[in-house]
Design an enzyme around this catalytic site. Structure first.
Site, short mmCIF file in Angstrom:
data_model
loop_
_atom_site.label_atom_id
_atom_site.label_comp_id
_atom_site.label_asym_id
_atom_site.label_seq_id
_atom_site.Cartn_x
_atom_site.Cartn_y
_atom_site.Cartn_z
N SER A 103 63.73 42.74 54.64
CA SER A 103 63.57 44.16 54.34
C SER A 103 64.55 44.45 53.21
O SER A 103 65.66 43.91 53.19
CB SER A 103 63.92 45.04 55.54
OG SER A 103 63.09 44.75 56.63
N CYS A 104 64.15 45.28 52.27
CA CYS A 104 65.04 45.68 51.18
C CYS A 104 64.84 47.16 50.95
O CYS A 104 63.72 47.61 50.67
CB CYS A 104 64.74 44.88 49.92
SG CYS A 104 65.92 45.19 48.58
N VAL A 105 65.91 47.91 51.10
CA VAL A 105 65.82 49.36 50.97
C VAL A 105 66.92 49.89 50.06
O VAL A 105 67.97 49.28 49.92
CB VAL A 105 65.91 50.06 52.35
CG1 VAL A 105 64.75 49.65 53.24
CG2 VAL A 105 67.23 49.75 53.03
#
Length: 125
Positions: A103-105
């Protein structure tokens, strides 16, 4: 059994948490920001320099637990600016060659106003 692990080759925790915990056959590492393990100071001004330091800190935690990047099954990456996504990926791809789930936020702000942070879950051998 749950066991806290740490290494002087990665930055010491800057709060009430552990560098990493081993539990149920997995290693759960706290998010690594681009701090020097020796000085505790931020390393680098660019996203590339900071991402490299984050990855080196993750590497130190993995090695202290007899693991490598190939054992990582999940990462969560935090960016201060999603405009840095491509540059961050360029560095990330050099280390996480096994392409773990991710996940990359983008977040409003990271500790010490750094540009990125990486946390990992790895399968223990």
């Amino acid at each position: 059994m749950i066991e806290a692990t740490s290494t002087p080759k990665a930055p010491a925790a800057i709060g009430p948490y552990s560098q990493a915990m081993r539990a149920g056959g997995f290693l759960f590492a706290s998010g690594q920001i681009p701090l020097s393990p020796e000085t505790g100071e931020i390393v680098g001004a660019s996203i590339e320099e900071q991402a490299e330091r984050c990855c080196r800190n993750v590497e130190a935690i993995l090695e202290a637990n007899g693991l490598g990047f190939e054992d990582v099954v999940k990462t969560t990456c935090f960016l201060a600016d999603m405009g840095d996504f491509a540059a961050f990926n360029g560095v990330y791809a050099k280390f996480f060659t096994g392409k773990p789930a991710r996940s990359c936020v983008a977040v409003r702000e990271l500790p010490k106003k750094v540009l990125c942070e990486i946390e990992i879950i790895a399968a223990c051998k």
